[in-house]
Design an enzyme around this catalytic site. Structure first.
Site, mmCIF file in Angstrom:
data_model
loop_
_atom_site.group_PDB
_atom_site.id
_atom_site.type_symbol
_atom_site.label_atom_id
_atom_site.label_comp_id
_atom_site.label_asym_id
_atom_site.label_seq_id
_atom_site.Cartn_x
_atom_site.Cartn_y
_atom_site.Cartn_z
ATOM 1 N N ALA A 69 0.838 -1.197 0.000
ATOM 2 C CA ALA A 69 0.000 0.000 0.000
ATOM 3 C C ALA A 69 0.873 1.247 0.000
ATOM 4 O O ALA A 69 1.985 1.247 0.531
ATOM 5 C CB ALA A 69 -0.917 0.007 1.228
ATOM 6 N N ASP A 70 0.355 2.292 -0.601
ATOM 7 C CA ASP A 70 1.028 3.582 -0.565
ATOM 8 C C ASP A 70 -0.004 4.672 -0.810
ATOM 9 O O ASP A 70 -1.047 4.420 -1.423
ATOM 10 C CB ASP A 70 2.135 3.671 -1.619
ATOM 11 C CG ASP A 70 3.111 4.788 -1.298
ATOM 12 O OD1 ASP A 70 4.000 4.561 -0.455
ATOM 13 O OD2 ASP A 70 2.972 5.891 -1.844
ATOM 14 N N GLN A 71 0.308 5.857 -0.321
ATOM 15 C CA GLN A 71 -0.610 6.986 -0.500
ATOM 16 C C GLN A 71 0.174 8.216 -0.913
ATOM 17 O O GLN A 71 1.235 8.509 -0.353
ATOM 18 C CB GLN A 71 -1.358 7.278 0.802
ATOM 19 C CG GLN A 71 -2.404 8.382 0.659
ATOM 20 C CD GLN A 71 -3.090 8.657 1.983
ATOM 21 O OE1 GLN A 71 -2.495 9.231 2.868
ATOM 22 N NE2 GLN A 71 -4.334 8.228 2.103
#
Length: 194
Positions: A69-71
């Site tokens: 995951a990354d934002q």
């Protein structure tokens, strides 16, 4: 065959989110360069980093489900990272005051047993409140973890007071992990979430 679950993240926030599902998992530090590429869109950066983090652990965790995951936040024609210091957070929040910010929360589920990869990018649009320098200072004093959040806005805490409006399909995505999509992906891979 029951596959172990790996969260390719050292983020305390993502670990807390995943813990709410009541499933057993191991959090592991991905070995991946998270530097954005020149002229890369925020959505693509988040997507590339989420997949890269998961794939970086594939050799270490064969026969597992790896969540990457990354934002990335986007405002004013540029990507916003995590400020990592109070001084940088003050500048960032002053620039974001009254602005609309787009948060791209990318997630993937890599099945290292079958080789399948499922991906998703969730977009959340946030309208920031007009903030005075005094409000920014008080906020950062009361919410010190905000320096580890994209855009310095920890929405699951006091950061909610910085916001006027949130538009998105999954309120969890703004924290960093699109839970609605993840539950479906895990269930498709045989994990009895519910």
């Amino acid at each position: 065959m029951s596959l172990g679950i790996i969260l390719a993240s050292t983020s305390v926030f993502r670990q807390q989110q995943l813990s709410t599902l009541g499933i057993n998992f191991i959090a592991a530090k991905p070995i991946f360069d998270e530097t954005p590429l020149a002229d890369e869109s925020a959505a693509h950066t988040a997507f590339r980093l989420a997949v890269g983090k998961a794939q970086s652990l594939a050799q270490v965790y064969p026969q597992h489900l790896i969540i990457g995951a990354d934002q990335v936040a986007w405002c004013g024609g540029k990507q916003l990272g995590k400020p990592m210091s109070v001084a940088k957070a003050q500048i960032m929040l002053a620039e974001l005051s009254g602005q609309q910010i787009e948060f791209y929360s990318a997630i993937c589920l890599l099945n290292t047993f079958s080789g399948s990869l499922k991906t998703h990018v969730d977009k959340t649009v946030v309208q920031m409140r007009e903030l005075s320098s005094e409000q920014i200072t008080r906020y950062l004093a009361r919410e010190p973890d905000a320096i580890f959040c994209a855009g310095a806005a920890k929405s699951e805490g006091l950061g909610a007071a910085l916001l006027v409006r949130i538009d998105g399909s999954d309120p969890n995505a703004l924290i960093g992990l699109p839970i609605f999509w993840l539950v479906s992906a895990l269930m498709e891979n045989g994990v009895a979430v519910i």
